[in-house]
Design a protein around this motif. Structure first.
Motif, PDB file in Angstrom:
ATOM      1  N   TYR A 400       0.835  -1.198   0.000  1.00  0.00           N
ATOM      2  CA  TYR A 400       0.000   0.000   0.000  1.00  0.00           C
ATOM      3  C   TYR A 400       0.873   1.252   0.000  1.00  0.00           C
ATOM      4  N   ALA A 401       0.239   2.372  -0.362  1.00  0.00           N
ATOM      5  CA  ALA A 401       0.949   3.647  -0.313  1.00  0.00           C
ATOM      6  C   ALA A 401       0.053   4.667   0.364  1.00  0.00           C
ATOM      7  N   LEU A 402       0.658   5.454   1.254  1.00  0.00           N
ATOM      8  CA  LEU A 402      -0.100   6.482   1.977  1.00  0.00           C
ATOM      9  C   LEU A 402       0.220   7.849   1.407  1.00  0.00           C
ATOM     10  N   PHE A 403      -0.801   8.666   1.227  1.00  0.00           N
ATOM     11  CA  PHE A 403      -0.593  10.070   0.861  1.00  0.00           C
ATOM     12  C   PHE A 403      -1.304  10.897   1.909  1.00  0.00           C
ATOM     13  N   LEU A 404      -0.560  11.607   2.724  1.00  0.00           N
ATOM     14  CA  LEU A 404      -1.200  12.436   3.749  1.00  0.00           C
ATOM     15  C   LEU A 404      -1.170  13.874   3.254  1.00  0.00           C
ATOM     16  N   THR A 405      -2.341  14.472   3.228  1.00  0.00           N
ATOM     17  CA  THR A 405      -2.487  15.756   2.529  1.00  0.00           C
ATOM     18  C   THR A 405      -3.055  16.833   3.447  1.00  0.00           C
ATOM     19  N   ASP A 406      -3.016  18.044   2.911  1.00  0.00           N
ATOM     20  CA  ASP A 406      -3.593  19.180   3.630  1.00  0.00           C
ATOM     21  C   ASP A 406      -5.114  19.166   3.557  1.00  0.00           C
ATOM     22  N   GLN A 407      -5.595  19.026   2.303  1.00  0.00           N
ATOM     23  CA  GLN A 407      -7.045  19.105   2.119  1.00  0.00           C
ATOM     24  C   GLN A 407      -7.665  17.715   2.171  1.00  0.00           C
TER      25      GLN A 407
END
Ligand code: ADP
Ligand code: ASP
Ligand code: MG
Length: 782
Positions: A400-407
């Motif tokens: 898996y890949a995580l993308f932690l974002t602002d919005q």
């Protein structure tokens, strides 16, 4: 012995009507000894959490308001589900409980888990009572008497004993989800969304053979189907991926749901209580399903780096905040993803060992087969950049890949990501039945066509079926050398085996292409549909089957969102069904269809010029292979009658074949007896034809064999297949021998009808027409 544990989540119990629907499912699917695990009704737990917060904040007004809200909600369910006597009794029991809560709050002795437990207690009581009113023997069970935990560990041996002692085979037990007790008898909960876990635990303790998690979606999808309408429902998802999704906080299954199933053969299914007929998703053991692609999103999380994380500490922390915490290691450091609202509790528990790296993050995770993760990660990064989503942190560990974002990742961005990352590799398993003239050409044409479709589709021909043998290869048959594989691997064909193998196929989409001329094969369509197969038929039997059967098949297809194409069952490759659908979809009303839909009869009538006897021409056509082995089959007109029925049904008309008048192209008595007896009487045919031919000529018209269907302004239908005298110079009179013609009159094509004309038979055009249906289907599934 208990057989099945059914779990109904809050989303399945959100109103009186939903309780009723759940009771109906239980009536239809449960037997005495089965267990039903329930969550709190609708969002009751959220409301109780708010009640707890107002208590902690000493907001008395807020507390009283929320308590009243809870009471009203429960009372509404009671009054809608029971007669006034029962409703009053249950309502006064509820009143007592709410008074105790208010009293405990006043006395500062309210206990969080005990408060939250009420949601499930009310829910189980209500459902058990509802089942009793429907004469189902049932009993509600407080799971605190079944599940005991000590120092964070469930006491499995003791719990199993308690379950076996209480749950017998005599009735249906309605068990509260979510709650358990500790050794001192104090209430504890299994964490938010924990009823899924209650269900699998119970299944383990009572040796159930299956667990059905009933929710408000039809199964486990590639992404949240409530946010992305093109989300793909997966028929099978392996436990490892389901577990990973759950650990990433996806609500469809609770993080611990799968642990009680480890080392058991208990079957787990996710199904929709809104569409109980629909086959859901089965969560299967590793190796029983290919890994799939998923996207799951996050709301408001903080990223905490922890020093000296101890074994079991994540579990303790999850328990503390009643929410799953995702943990990963990056560059030798341990990270936790904690809901922002719980960060304070986690940080104080870690007492200085936790550093908040980023706060108030949103984002997403891509779960995929590990060989695809790197590539998908790159693609996702590009899409997020194009959509101006600021990524603050990424992590990938192979699966898996995580993308932690602002919005927050809104539905639009999620849909774009889903289209780019998930929809691309959509799977379609193709089952081809019938390798006669047309079937063989279709398979030959497949080589090129499949390659083309594979550019955007993961399409595999998995089965070739003949009347006595079949070749079934779930990983895909090499279509370029299928004969070789056939010789070594083909097995005897049995309809049940075919259905069983289709049921086991692990593809998102399946299509059965019926190029047989078999009535028995078309009778299997409902079973194919029950196995979630789309249908493409060149075979006319199903399309002309008796109206009730046909109507049911259409309903079944609609319920399951499946498609049925049968473009080649009328006019071979000519786009007649497309044209009719297109006209109607664009608002036109078709009032008349007339034409010649038999290549054989077209050839015979258009070639006849009186220079030789009609029977002579028939024999000529027979020797060239233009007719059925017994040409009387063509002359009977039945084939055109069936085709006209298919067209009539395309107009939404409910007809049966006998509603279409039929006048054969021969004297009726010639239909009896064998071929030789027919040959002996061929003059009768010649006279029959000649007299009509002359009559047509005398009127300056051409003898043709046509089908005509008319719907008048009142909606009255008349349909007939038989001899017609066509105006000289008309399209039907000028028909090239062998061609089919369809003359469509509609509101828009009134004085000058729409004409579709061309070869209506022949293996190349028919096979190509089937490819056109297959292409249409892939476009539809994209
Ligand atoms: P229940 O009340 O039945 O336990 P939940 O609300 O806990 O139901 O979980 C079901 C919800 O999960 C669905 O309504 C859906 O919005 C959401 N969901 C998120 N991702 C998925 C997914 N990949 N597949 C199915 N449902 C999903
Ligand atoms: N009612 C609990 C919750 O809302 C447990 C569950 O629904 O599974 O979290
Ligand atoms: Mg849930």
């Amino acid at each position: 012995m208990t057989k099945v544990v059914h779990k109904f989540g809050g989303s399945s119990l959100s109103s009186a009507a939903r309780y009723q629907a759940v009771a109906n499912i239980i009536l239809g699917q449960c037997q005495a000894g089965d267990c039903v695990v329930v969550s709190a009704a609708g969002k009751t737990t959220n409301t109780l959490v708010k009640l707890w917060q107002s208590y902690v904040q000493k907001d008395d007004n807020g507390f009283n308001d929320i308590l009243l809200q809870v009471e009203n909600h429960q009372n509404q369910l009671l009054s809608e589900l029971f007669d006034s006597q029962q409703a009053n009794a249950l309502s006064s029991q509820l009143k007592d409980e709410l008074q105790s809560i208010a009293k405990a709050a006043k006395g500062d002795s309210l206990h969080e888990a005990t408060l939250l437990a009420h949601g499930e207690i009310w829910s189980a009581r209500l459902l058990a009572r509802l089942l009793s009113t429907l004469n189902v023997e049932s009993q509600d069970v407080d799971a605190r008497t079944l599940f005991t935990q000590h120092q964070g560990q469930l006491l499995h041996a003791q719990n199993k004993q308690a379950c076996l002692a209480q749950i017998k085979a005599d009735k249906i037990y309605v068990v509260t989800g979510f709650i358990a007790s500790d050794c001192d008898g104090k209430t504890i909960t299994l964490g938010r969304n924990g009823s899924d876990y209650s269900a699998t635990l119970l299944a383990n303790y009572v040796d159930a053979k299956a667990v059905s998690i009933w929710t408000d979606t039809q199964g486990v999808f590639s992404t949240d189907p409530r946010k992305v309408s093109s989300a793909i429902k997966y028929p099978k998802v392996c436990r490892v991926q389901a577990n990973l999704l759950a650990r990433l906080g996806n609500p469809v299954l609770h993080a611990k749901t799968l642990s009680p199933l480890k080392d058991t053969n208990i079957k787990l299914q996710v199904r929709s209580s809104f569409d109980p007929e629909v086959v859901g998703t089965e969560i299967v053991k590793q190796g029983y399903s290919k890994d799939k692609r998923f996207i799951t999103t996050f709301d408001e999380l903080d990223l905490i780096r922890v020093e000296g994380l101890a074994v079991g500490e994540v579990r303790t922390l999850s328990q503390l905040i009643q929410h799953s915490i995702h943990h990963f290691n990056k560059g030798g450091e341990d990270y936790l993803l904690v809901p922002s609202k719980d960060t304070h509790a986690v940080a104080s528990h870690l007492a200085g060992r936790g550093n908040i790296v980023e706060s108030h993050l949103r984002g997403l995770a891509i779960v995929s087969p590990s060989h695809e993760t790197a590539h998908l990660t790159q693609q996702a990064a590009t899409v997020l950049e194009q959509q101006d989503v600021v990524v603050r942190f990424t992590h990938s560990d192979g699966s898996y890949a995580l993308f932690l974002t602002d919005q927050s990742i809104d539905s639009d961005v999620l849909a774009i990501l889903h289209d780019k990352l998930v929809n691309k590799g959509r799977e379609l398993a193709v089952i081809i039945a019938g390798l006669g003239n047309v079937g063989e050409v279709f398979v030959e044409q497949c080589q090129k066509q499949v390659e083309k479709l594979q550019a955007t589709f993961d399409l595999k021909v998995v089965a070739l079926v003949r009347s006595k043998e079949m070749l079934f290869c779930p990983s895909g048959i090499n279509i370029g050398s299928w004969q070789q594989q056939w010789r070594s691997e083909a097995q005897a064909y049995q309809p049940e085996d075919l259905l069983e193998r289709i049921g086991e196929l692990d593809y998102e989409n399946k299509v059965v292409i019926d190029i047989t001329a078999s009535d028995a094969f078309s009778n299997m369509y409902p079973s194919f549909v029950a196995h979630d197969c789309h249908l493409i038929s060149a075979n006319k039997y199903a399309g002309t089957a008796e109206q009730t059967w046909y109507g049911k098949l259409l309903e079944q297809l609609q319920e399951r969102n499946l498609h049925w194409r049968y473009n080649t069952s009328v006019g071979a490759g000519l786009p007649i069904n497309f044209a009719l659908a297109d006209l109607q979809n664009s608002g036109d009303t078709v009032t008349r269809i007339e034409g010649v839909f038999s290549g054989t009869l077209s050839w015979l009538c258009s070639s006849f010029d009186g220079s030789k006897a009609f029977s002579e021409l028939v024999l000529e056509a027979q020797s060239m292979g233009y007719t059925e082995p017994d040409p009387r089959e063509d002359l009977s007109g039945r084939d055109m009658q069936r085709k006209l029925l298919i067209l009539a049904r395309d107009l939404g008309l409910q007809l049966d074949v006998d509603d279409i008048a039929l006048e054969p192209l021969m004297p009726v008595h010639l239909a009896d007896g064998n071929w030789d007896s027919f040959l002996a009487k061929r003059e009768a045919l010649d006279e029959f034809y000649q007299s009509r031919y002359e009559q047509a000529q005398s009127q300056g018209k051409a003898l043709r064999y046509t089908g005509a269907l008319e719907v008048d302004a009142q909606g009255k239908v008349s349909a007939k297949v038989g001899i017609a005298y066509a105006e000289a110079g008309s399209a039907i009179a000028n028909l090239t021998p062998g061609d089919n013609i369809f003359v469509i009159t509609s509101q828009w094509y009134e004085s000058n009808p729409l004409v579709i004309q061309g070869p209506g038979a022949g293996k190349e055009v028919t096979a190509a027409g089937i490819h056109s249906d297959l292409y249409w289907l892939t476009q539809k599934l994209k």
